[in-house]
Enzyme design. Sequence first.
Site, PDB file in Angstrom:
ATOM      1  CG  ASP A  15       2.949   5.554 -10.832  1.00 12.86           C
ATOM      2  OD1 ASP A  15       2.816   5.023  -9.708  1.00 12.86           O
ATOM      3  OD2 ASP A  15       3.296   4.904 -11.828  1.00 12.86           O
TER       4      ASP A  15
HETATM    5  C1  NOJ Z   1       4.262   2.584  -9.155  1.00 12.12           C
HETATM    6  C2  NOJ Z   1       3.654   1.891 -10.337  1.00 12.12           C
HETATM    7  O1  NOJ Z   1       4.047   2.527 -11.532  1.00 12.12           O
HETATM    8  C3  NOJ Z   1       2.147   1.846 -10.271  1.00 12.12           C
HETATM    9  O2  NOJ Z   1       1.673   1.084 -11.349  1.00 12.12           O
HETATM   10  C4  NOJ Z   1       1.695   1.289  -8.965  1.00 12.12           C
HETATM   11  O3  NOJ Z   1       0.306   1.192  -8.935  1.00 12.12           O
HETATM   12  C5  NOJ Z   1       2.209   2.196  -7.860  1.00 12.12           C
HETATM   13  N1  NOJ Z   1       3.651   2.213  -7.882  1.00 12.12           N
HETATM   14  C6  NOJ Z   1       1.726   1.748  -6.495  1.00 12.12           C
HETATM   15  O4  NOJ Z   1       2.355   0.592  -6.120  1.00 12.12           O
END
Ligand code: NOJ
Length: 765
Positions: A295
């Site tokens: 993430d």
């Molecule tokens: C953080 C989020 O937790 C995740 O779900 C998302 O896909 C990414 N950022 C990219 O934006």
Amino acid sequence: MKKHFSIYSIILILFMTSFSCQSSGDQEKKESSIDARVDSLLALMTLEEKVGQTVMYTSTWELTGPAPANGNNAYRAQQIRNGRVGGMLNVIGAKGTRSAQQLAVENSRLGIPLIFGYDVIHGYKTMFPIPLGQAASWNAEVARIGSEISAIEAASSGLHWTFAPMVDICRDGRFGRIMESAGEDPFLTSVMAKAWVNGYQGDDLSDQYSIAACAKHFAGYGFVEAGRDYNTVDISPNTLYNTVLPPFKAASDAGVATFMNAFNDLNGVPATGNAHIQRDILKGEWGFEGFVVSDWGSIGELLNHGFAEDSAHAAQLAMRAGSDMDMESEVYEYHLQKAIEEGKINEKLLDDAVRRILKVKFQLGLFDDPYKYCNEVLEKKNLLTVENLEASRDAARKSTVLLKNEKNLLPLSKDVNSIAVIGELAGSKDVPLGNWRAQANKNSAVSLYEGIKNALGDRTSVEFAAGYQLIEGNRTIFDTLNFAEDDGSGFKEAIRIAKRSEVVIMAIGEDCFQSGEGRSQADITLKGRQLELLEKIAQVNSNIIVVLMNGRPLAIPEVHQIAPAILESWHAGSEAGNAIADVIFGEYNPSGKLPVSFPYVTGQEPLHYDRKSTGRMVPENDQYDMVFWSHYEDAPNEALYPFGFGLSYTSFEFNNLEVIASENPGKITVSVGLKNTGDLEGTETIQVYIRDIAASITQPIKKLVDFKQIRLLSGQEDRISFTLDSSDFGFYNPQYQYIVEDGKFEIMVGNHSNNLISQTVEVKF
Ligand code: NOJ
């Protein structure tokens, strides 16, 4: 533009194209030809180039996380030209993705294409209901069609990959990201997970309009302590294996191309550095062959967790644990090569990560045509089409849940003389688009007010007053949300039109940016002065239909007391107003069921139907004349609206439950009679729950194992059958072995988790 294909890339592309021409439609042959192509490419790559494939940058056009520390555009463009980057996120549009792709393909030594990912969560341009809303349809086709259309729109705009579906089990309404989930139940979430993956990916990732899906957040993110985003997760192996992991397994079994790991600490080992779940279970036990992306910044955050000493250490831990691609930590970029050169990480681990990443790129057809998705003609043609909007409207109607309907106030006759539409949310063309709205045009939804007017002829007077004020300023996915200071100046007009109208339709709930990432709330009652206005309106007009718009379960017992009719519409997407009007005027008979329990008070959270019994069991009516049992002194144990609950304009009756252990050992046939006892045709969702009465690991008091939706005409009867097998009766033990134990089981059937008829059977497997 001048092309700079290197000699290597030309040979490589020719070789690969001819290979792809030879391969037939046969899936196995295709897979092995892809494996061969991956191996031949890998053999040509330098260590730097291999590390490059594990690096993912964001564009600065849109930030969906904290800004990158070294986000200098010129430097980053050069890194792409040098073949030091494998993927990008937040690069948008056919033109934008084409120019970023050119940097990689036309300049780097091997011309390896970038993969472009984006959060296409419930639509790209055409917005569908938020995922929690889609799950309320209890209809896999709603999820599949919505994600198929989202994939067509995204693929037409240069994208290869969506960071969806989120399949985290979420039981705490305080957690803002519950809106992105399918709610509290592993079985329902697994059904939805499979449908979402199939919709995005289709039968073949190389199709023009298929995009790679991503099951996230692996794992446990929905269980953050106290519902506070990014917080610690400390759950037992029982919860991890039996509640958290099943929807991820369903996504993996459905062939999801990628996984995203999670921000949270999981039982002392942060998910991003967790080899047990990523290597042993996902890539080992489940045989997942795609790649795992971290993430945003989560590899770097291993330091903050107190798990890694420094970034170099974080790189080693994450790579060893099976995180294949680094989204925006800049940790692999700066530290992976050195760790391998110093022998701290075996290069074979890197090879495995790169192999997985390249494989998905090959599967998407990017080596055959890296620009195949960057097509401005398709981008114009395929977005926000009439068909896409019609599908969104249908999804929104099917996601609407009727929570209350006293005196049959609904459906409303179109002969009504006057309607007062009240509430800032009812006039909003923006709120229904929801959070995580990708490239939706601001203010592009059909508002509830517009939907009501569209449904009616000139004969009916429809007046609007915002009444309360909730929304403040120009909200974005990124910024902290402020609420408006409501001085009550809008109350007077709202009360005035309510008084002179036959019926009031009042929208209340949440602004769309109240839920989503970073949007946890300690209190899930209505914000601002919405309730106060509702009370005042009720004093002048008792025919109130409340339409809820929200991204989480709300604690609204007062609303339940005051309003005779309540419709839960969630944040319903581009066609929200038209879809809600379809339901209000009976063009569509509501069939939605809650995917999550609604509490009376926030303090009941996390609230879920599949709880354990405890040693001090809860009596049926929540009443004892002594205190020594598991309860609250100031609130019920049960939900205000339970999991699986949702009314229809008609009524259904269940009868004659039969449970038969068939000849075939371990198979149980469950059948039940269902009659439409009301005046209208309608759809009922028959839900089957089981309880293992005594087990070596204590089991929930009920657990959903199957459901079916049946449409019946008024007066029509049918008998509905389900076949359960041993896989429905077992559970994972702490060693992650699935076991099934003989014994007595209660089989329960009904139309929500608190309205069930049951029979107990003895089963031998
Ligand atoms: C953080 C989020 O937790 C995740 O779900 C998302 O896909 C990414 N950022 C990219 O934006």
